[in-house]
Write an enzyme that holds these catalytic residues in place. Structure first.
Site, mmCIF file in Angstrom:
data_model
loop_
_atom_site.group_PDB
_atom_site.id
_atom_site.type_symbol
_atom_site.label_atom_id
_atom_site.label_comp_id
_atom_site.label_asym_id
_atom_site.label_seq_id
_atom_site.Cartn_x
_atom_site.Cartn_y
_atom_site.Cartn_z
ATOM 1 N N ASP A 9 0.876 -1.177 0.000
ATOM 2 C CA ASP A 9 0.000 0.000 0.000
ATOM 3 C C ASP A 9 0.911 1.225 0.000
ATOM 4 O O ASP A 9 2.104 1.130 0.315
ATOM 5 C CB ASP A 9 -0.889 0.004 1.257
ATOM 6 C CG ASP A 9 -1.799 1.225 1.329
ATOM 7 O OD1 ASP A 9 -2.282 1.680 0.270
ATOM 8 O OD2 ASP A 9 -2.033 1.740 2.442
ATOM 9 N N SER A 10 0.324 2.381 -0.298
ATOM 10 C CA SER A 10 1.078 3.626 -0.194
ATOM 11 C C SER A 10 1.477 3.890 1.258
ATOM 12 O O SER A 10 2.426 4.630 1.514
ATOM 13 C CB SER A 10 0.209 4.782 -0.690
ATOM 14 O OG SER A 10 -0.983 4.831 0.074
ATOM 15 N N GLY A 42 -2.993 9.308 -3.403
ATOM 16 C CA GLY A 42 -4.341 9.556 -3.924
ATOM 17 C C GLY A 42 -4.568 10.878 -4.626
ATOM 18 O O GLY A 42 -5.544 11.032 -5.349
ATOM 19 N N CYS A 72 -4.221 -1.359 -2.004
ATOM 20 C CA CYS A 72 -4.383 0.091 -2.148
ATOM 21 C C CYS A 72 -5.440 0.340 -3.211
ATOM 22 O O CYS A 72 -5.287 -0.108 -4.362
ATOM 23 C CB CYS A 72 -3.043 0.702 -2.578
ATOM 24 S SG CYS A 72 -3.119 2.468 -2.923
ATOM 25 N N THR A 74 -6.193 3.143 -4.594
ATOM 26 C CA THR A 74 -5.708 4.110 -5.585
ATOM 27 C C THR A 74 -4.917 3.407 -6.686
ATOM 28 O O THR A 74 -5.136 3.646 -7.878
ATOM 29 C CB THR A 74 -4.818 5.157 -4.880
ATOM 30 O OG1 THR A 74 -5.588 5.766 -3.842
ATOM 31 C CG2 THR A 74 -4.323 6.201 -5.847
ATOM 32 N N GLU A 151 -2.794 8.410 8.904
ATOM 33 C CA GLU A 151 -1.324 8.328 8.932
ATOM 34 C C GLU A 151 -0.735 9.204 10.045
ATOM 35 O O GLU A 151 0.453 9.126 10.331
ATOM 36 C CB GLU A 151 -0.727 8.712 7.571
ATOM 37 C CG GLU A 151 -1.053 7.728 6.440
ATOM 38 C CD GLU A 151 -0.238 6.417 6.481
ATOM 39 O OE1 GLU A 151 0.799 6.384 7.159
ATOM 40 O OE2 GLU A 151 -0.676 5.441 5.841
ATOM 41 N N CYS A 184 -10.948 2.882 -0.124
ATOM 42 C CA CYS A 184 -9.535 3.121 0.197
ATOM 43 C C CYS A 184 -9.235 2.267 1.420
ATOM 44 O O CYS A 184 -10.050 2.193 2.348
ATOM 45 C CB CYS A 184 -9.320 4.596 0.496
ATOM 46 S SG CYS A 184 -7.749 4.975 1.292
ATOM 47 N N THR A 185 -8.081 1.629 1.413
ATOM 48 C CA THR A 185 -7.810 0.631 2.447
ATOM 49 C C THR A 185 -7.494 1.245 3.816
ATOM 50 O O THR A 185 -7.411 0.523 4.803
ATOM 51 C CB THR A 185 -6.679 -0.299 1.985
ATOM 52 O OG1 THR A 185 -5.530 0.493 1.656
ATOM 53 C CG2 THR A 185 -7.112 -1.090 0.771
ATOM 54 N N HIS A 186 -7.345 2.550 3.865
ATOM 55 C CA HIS A 186 -7.206 3.207 5.173
ATOM 56 C C HIS A 186 -8.562 3.332 5.887
ATOM 57 O O HIS A 186 -8.613 3.473 7.103
ATOM 58 C CB HIS A 186 -6.652 4.629 5.016
ATOM 59 C CG HIS A 186 -5.176 4.712 4.748
ATOM 60 N ND1 HIS A 186 -4.609 4.320 3.574
ATOM 61 C CD2 HIS A 186 -4.156 5.175 5.523
ATOM 62 C CE1 HIS A 186 -3.293 4.529 3.617
ATOM 63 N NE2 HIS A 186 -2.994 5.041 4.788
HETATM 64 N N1 DGL Z 1 -4.684 3.073 1.120
HETATM 65 C C1 DGL Z 1 -4.623 3.873 -0.094
HETATM 66 C C2 DGL Z 1 -5.841 3.560 -0.940
HETATM 67 O O1 DGL Z 1 -6.417 2.529 -0.740
HETATM 68 C C3 DGL Z 1 -4.382 5.294 0.273
HETATM 69 C C4 DGL Z 1 -4.131 6.144 -0.917
HETATM 70 C C5 DGL Z 1 -3.236 7.309 -0.743
HETATM 71 O O2 DGL Z 1 -2.060 7.088 -0.528
HETATM 72 O O3 DGL Z 1 -3.719 8.416 -0.939
HETATM 73 O O4 DGL Z 1 -6.249 4.261 -1.824
#
Ligand code: DGL
Length: 261
Positions: A9-10, A42, A72, A74, A151, A184-186
């Site tokens: 993930d990012s 994102g 992720c 995105t 984050e 989004c996985t967050h």
């Molecule tokens: N967890 C990422 C997603 O699912 C976060 C994206 C981001 O870095 O903006 O989109």
């Protein structure tokens, strides 16, 4: 048969997917990478998202993985074709399985999608849902502040998270949605705040949908259930962030590696 997969993930949000993968595949070995040095992805261009994602995949290939899970939304919605064209191993993203689950769940025929700006702009969830059922209406809402909040270790019960949740989800007040894809996985970190703001709406966790779909498709896998964690940077709020992810990992066991970015 799978033995070891790479998951990236990012940032740290992909740990919500990793948790679901570990539930579905307790025997698989996994290597997780969070690109904390470059999060968020994102708000970036498709070219930059693709470039960062390719770096992430190349790093995970060092571990001799059999497949990659893009944890992720995105990257899954903007770079899958490019990644699949560039790398020979199977690469799974979060879109298809979540779209299938949303289409199966909705009774009103109206589904909400929240995600980053790049995810909502891509229209990927909408495209997949409408290939399953063209009559389903999909309403997207970008929620760009959620990723930096998570984050920075801001939990769901923090008043700041609740105010921002209220602001973003008001986009659905005039819509008849009965399912919301946390695209989004967050975002599963904020599930309690989302459920409070949209009572009665079924929340779709994209990691859960993907883990269940892969388990049926690929079987249990084999391995020792070992998980290694890497990030490209240890941010100031790192320990607190890992805590709110409820990831069952000691922040001290997460290694920093950034010689590939
Ligand atoms: N967890 C990422 C997603 O699912 C976060 C994206 C981001 O870095 O903006 O989109």
């Amino acid at each position: 048969m799978l033995r070891r997969i790479g998951v990236f993930d990012s940032g740290i949000g992909g740990l919500t997917v990793l948790r679901q993968l570990r539930r579905a595949f307790p025997q698989l070995d996994m290597v997780y990478l969070g690109d904390l040095a470059r999060v968020p992805y994102g708000g970036r261009s498709v070219e930059t998202i693709t470039h960062y994602a390719a770096d992430d995949v190349r790093f995970l290939l060092r571990f001799d993985v059999d497949a990659i899970v893009v944890a992720c939304g995105t990257v899954s919605s903007n770079a899958m074709d490019a990644l699949r064209g560039r790398f020979a191993l199977p690469i799974y993203g979060v879109i298809e399985s979540a779209a299938a689950r949303a289409a199966a769940v909705t009774r009103t025929g109206c589904v909400g999608v929240i995600g980053t700006q790049a995810t909502v702009k891509s229209g990927a969830y909408e495209r997949h849902i409408r290939t399953i059922d063209p009559d389903i209406r999909v309403v997207g809402q970008a929620c760009p502040l959620f990723v930096p909040l998570v984050e920075n270790g801001i939990a769901a019960d923090d008043p700041v998270a609740e105010i921002i949740t209220d602001r973003y989800l008001s986009a659905f007040d005039a819509e008849n949605i009965d399912a919301l894809i946390m695209g989004c996985t967050h975002y599963p970190v904020y599930r309690p705040a989302l459920e409070k703001r949209l009572p009665g709406v079924t929340m779709i966790d994209v990691g859960e949908a993907l883990a269940d779909a892969l388990r049926s498709e690929l079987g249990p896998g084999e391995g020792d259930g070992r998980v290694e964690y890497y990030v490209t940077e240890r941010s100031a709020a790192f320990d607190q962030v890992v805590r709110i992810m409820d990831a069952a990992v000691d922040p001290a066991d997460i290694k920093v590696e950034n010689n590939f970015i």
